[in-house]
Design a protein around this motif. Structure first.
Motif, short mmCIF file in Angstrom:
data_model
loop_
_atom_site.label_atom_id
_atom_site.label_comp_id
_atom_site.label_asym_id
_atom_site.label_seq_id
_atom_site.Cartn_x
_atom_site.Cartn_y
_atom_site.Cartn_z
N GLU A 155 31.37 -14.92 6.15
CA GLU A 155 30.09 -14.20 6.17
C GLU A 155 29.22 -14.65 7.34
O GLU A 155 28.53 -13.84 7.95
CB GLU A 155 29.35 -14.39 4.84
CG GLU A 155 30.12 -13.76 3.68
CD GLU A 155 29.22 -13.32 2.55
OE1 GLU A 155 28.16 -13.95 2.33
OE2 GLU A 155 29.58 -12.34 1.86
N ARG A 158 30.39 -12.82 10.18
CA ARG A 158 29.98 -11.41 10.15
C ARG A 158 28.51 -11.24 10.48
O ARG A 158 28.13 -10.29 11.16
CB ARG A 158 30.30 -10.80 8.78
CG ARG A 158 31.76 -10.38 8.68
CD ARG A 158 32.11 -9.89 7.31
NE ARG A 158 31.43 -8.65 6.96
CZ ARG A 158 31.31 -8.20 5.72
NH1 ARG A 158 31.80 -8.90 4.71
NH2 ARG A 158 30.70 -7.07 5.47
N ARG B 44 22.26 -10.48 0.84
CA ARG B 44 23.53 -10.09 1.47
C ARG B 44 23.53 -8.60 1.76
O ARG B 44 24.11 -8.15 2.75
CB ARG B 44 24.71 -10.48 0.59
CG ARG B 44 24.96 -11.99 0.61
CD ARG B 44 25.99 -12.42 -0.41
NE ARG B 44 27.34 -12.00 -0.05
CZ ARG B 44 28.22 -11.52 -0.92
NH1 ARG B 44 27.89 -11.39 -2.19
NH2 ARG B 44 29.41 -11.16 -0.51
N ALA B 47 21.55 -8.10 4.88
CA ALA B 47 22.34 -8.51 6.05
C ALA B 47 23.51 -7.57 6.30
O ALA B 47 24.26 -7.74 7.25
CB ALA B 47 22.85 -9.93 5.86
N GLY B 48 23.70 -6.60 5.42
CA GLY B 48 24.80 -5.66 5.61
C GLY B 48 26.15 -6.25 5.26
O GLY B 48 27.19 -5.71 5.65
N LEU B 49 26.16 -7.35 4.50
CA LEU B 49 27.44 -7.96 4.12
C LEU B 49 28.06 -7.24 2.94
O LEU B 49 29.27 -7.24 2.76
CB LEU B 49 27.23 -9.44 3.78
CG LEU B 49 26.83 -10.33 4.96
CD1 LEU B 49 26.43 -11.73 4.47
CD2 LEU B 49 27.96 -10.43 5.98
N ILE B 50 27.19 -6.64 2.09
CA ILE B 50 27.68 -5.80 1.00
C ILE B 50 26.81 -4.55 0.96
O ILE B 50 25.70 -4.54 1.48
CB ILE B 50 27.63 -6.51 -0.38
CG1 ILE B 50 26.27 -7.18 -0.59
CG2 ILE B 50 28.75 -7.51 -0.52
CD1 ILE B 50 26.10 -7.80 -1.96
N ARG B 66 26.17 -2.80 8.79
CA ARG B 66 26.64 -4.15 9.09
C ARG B 66 25.43 -4.91 9.63
O ARG B 66 24.38 -4.31 9.85
CB ARG B 66 27.75 -4.10 10.15
CG ARG B 66 27.32 -3.44 11.45
CD ARG B 66 28.40 -3.48 12.50
NE ARG B 66 28.59 -4.83 13.03
CZ ARG B 66 29.07 -5.07 14.26
NH1 ARG B 66 29.40 -4.07 15.05
NH2 ARG B 66 29.22 -6.29 14.68
#
Ligand SMILES: Nc1ncnc2c1ncn2[C@@H]1O[C@H](COP(=O)(O)OP(=O)(O)O)[C@@H](O)[C@H]1O
Ligand SMILES: [Mg+2]
Lengths: 256, 247
Positions: A155, A158, B44, B47-50, B66
């Motif tokens: 993460e 990312r 998250r 942050a565009g992680l999910i 993203r």
């Protein structure tokens, strides 16, 4: 913690030396009692010297070394490569998992005659035997390591919009190398077994060939001498592997 | 930054529902709520992680799919690369975005000075205390000069004393380098200390119980802890969280 490390190492060295001396002593005593089955250390050393002088030991070592190195390098390249691939391709992993574990539990050494007769007893076929004995621990350990990349770090990569190239360079490779090295160390041990096995059959060659010849002649001095020599070489190569492993894992907390 | 009707789900389980929030440039929005109420999950998503099950996250008007450029996150458990030294960890943020090595290291050293880690540039994370590791994490996030800084309980993994030291140091850094910040915490004090506004999360699935404006003047320091307003807001947040716990 750090101060006691040299002390511990010294202790370990002393213990191994005592063990070695004890082993040699027992060997000498047994050898004197039963000279046919167990030649004494002195006679074994002598036998090795003779083989060295007549040139058969150096050439055998060269032949076996070539075989071992070819097989091992192929196993490292293929094992690490496939292991890494498995970590990034889920489908490939789930579909080949069982195959790898199945293959790992088959004693490749027992299949050596079949492999050799199928591929022609030459250097390629023998290298294949070495390759097959060494490759599985390397694949399994590499894949295991690559699979355990911490999700938080993925993460982190990312959120910093890491490219695939940076992902490999900064995260996947540095994390996986120590695992791969563990596999390579196991692979080295297996490669020794594989080399000797490959040399035993039909057109016996190399150190394995010498061992086989000596053993059919009940020449226990040569057999024991060669066995010891191979063990020493294997231990040496594995310590080298261990040193490389330590180097790549120097960022890890001190582990015992 | 704008959260427009966010509902977060893991499989069948709804963690939080219908979250609406706005954060204007230069401001600090604190999100406070008990452990497990979905704060990290929300962050998250920002942050565009999910991706949220329902709703949209927008940053500067753009829907987030993203992590957008200029958004940096500080992780609860630091998220440092154990095989990288302090300076390499900080420089990483710049290296991945294509900054040449020399320039990246120079800027990294600047930030290492800012967070008070001079002398530890070549140390590996495992050789540092938790507080120093999080200073490194902070330096890394600030290195990219973020326009939005996401803080996920940045001091939550530290012991009480280190935590306090870092809180006030962060306030000092923030004064010199103000940055729009979404500050997630389960510490009520921390929320009041940092936030211009506090969103209180409670319930299961969690939702925003109330939005509280904090009119304590910025820049803040230790002295605000004793002010009547600090204590009053703290009490109010505490009551809101406790009401949420009961149902
Ligand atoms: N990847 C995930 N898969 C399934 N459930 C998750 C996952 N991440 C978090 N959860 C669940 O969602 C809830 C909220 O988690 P989290 O956002 O980490 O809470 P907080 O940060 O407020 O402590 C928790 O109950 C947690 O178990
Ligand atoms: Mg959390």
């Amino acid at each position: 913690m750090h101060a006691s490390r040299p002390g511990k190492r010294l202790l370990a060295a002393v213990v191994s030396a005592v063990g070695l001396l004890f082993g040699l002593g027992v060997w000498q005593i047994v050898g004197q009692r039963d000279p046919v089955l167990f030649a004494t250390p002195g006679r074994s050393a002598e036998a090795l010297l003779v083989l060295t002088e007549e040139g058969s030991l150096p050439s055998a070592l060269l032949a076996s070394g070539t075989l071992l190195v070819i097989g091992l390098i192929l196993a490292i390249v293929a094992g690490v490569g496939f292991g890494l691939l498995l970590s990034r391709a889920k489908l490939l992993r789930t579909s080949t998992d069982w195959l790898i574990f199945a293959a790992q539990s088959v004693p490749i050494v027992a299949l050596a005659p079949i492999i050799l007769s199928a591929f022609g007893f030459g250097l390629p076929a023998k290298s294949l035997v070495v390759f097959l004995t060494a490759v599985f621990p390397i694949v399994v350990n590499t894949a295991e390591g690559a699979h355990r990349v911490p999700t938080t770090l993925l993460e982190v990569a990312r959120t910093y919009r890491s490219s695939e190239w940076h992902l490999w360079k900064d995260l996947l490779l540095p994390h996986t190398v120590p695992y791969a090295m563990t596999g390579i160390r196991q692979g080295i041990a297996m490669a020794f077994v594989g080399t000797l096995a490959a040399e035993f059959f039909l057109n016996a060659s190399g150190v394995g060939g010498l061992l086989l010849a000596a053993s059919t002649n009940f020449d226990s001095a040569t057999v024991l001498g060669l066995t010891l020599l191979v063990s020493v070489l294997a231990v040496g190569l594995m310590s080298l592997g261990r040193a490389v492993e330590r180097y790549f894992a120097r960022w890890r907390a001190v582990e015992e | 930054m704008e959260l427009d009707g966010l509902t977060m789900r893991f499989g069948e389980r709804t963690v939080s529902r219908d979250i609406h929030l706005t954060l204007d440039p230069g401001r600090v929005l604190a999100i406070v709520g008990p452990s497990g109420c979905g704060k990290t999950t929300l962050l998250r998503a920002v942050a565009g992680l999910i991706q949220p099950a329902v709703g949209t996250v927008r940053i500067d008007g753009q829907a987030v799919t993203r992590t957008p450029e200029g958004v940096a996150m500080v992780f609860q458990h630091f998220g440092l690369f154990p095989w990288k030294t302090v300076e390499a960890n900080v420089a990483y943020a710049l290296r991945v975005s294509g900054v040449p090595k020399k320039a990246a290291l120079e800027r990294a050293r600047e930030l290492i000075r800012l967070v008070g880690l001079v002398g530890f540039e070549k140390s590996y994370p495992h050789q540092l205390s938790g507080g120093m590791q999080q200073r490194t994490g902070l330096a890394r996030a600030l290195a990219v000069r973020p326009r939005l800084l996401l803080m996920d309980e940045p001091f939550g993994a530290l012991d009480a004393q280190t935590r306090e030291v870092l809180q006030f140091e962060m306030l000092r850094i923030w004064q010199d380098h103000p940055v729009t910040m979404l500050f997630v915490t389960h510490s009520i004090d921390e929320a009041v200390l940092f936030g211009d506004q506090i969103a209180v999360l409670n319930g299961r699935p969690s939702g925003i119980a109330e939005l509280i404006d904090v009119s304590l003047p910025q820049p803040r320091d230790r002295s605000v802890l004793a002010t009547a307003e600090f204590l009053a807001i703290r009490e109010r947040v505490w009551n809101l969280i406790m009401t949420g716990q009961r149902d």
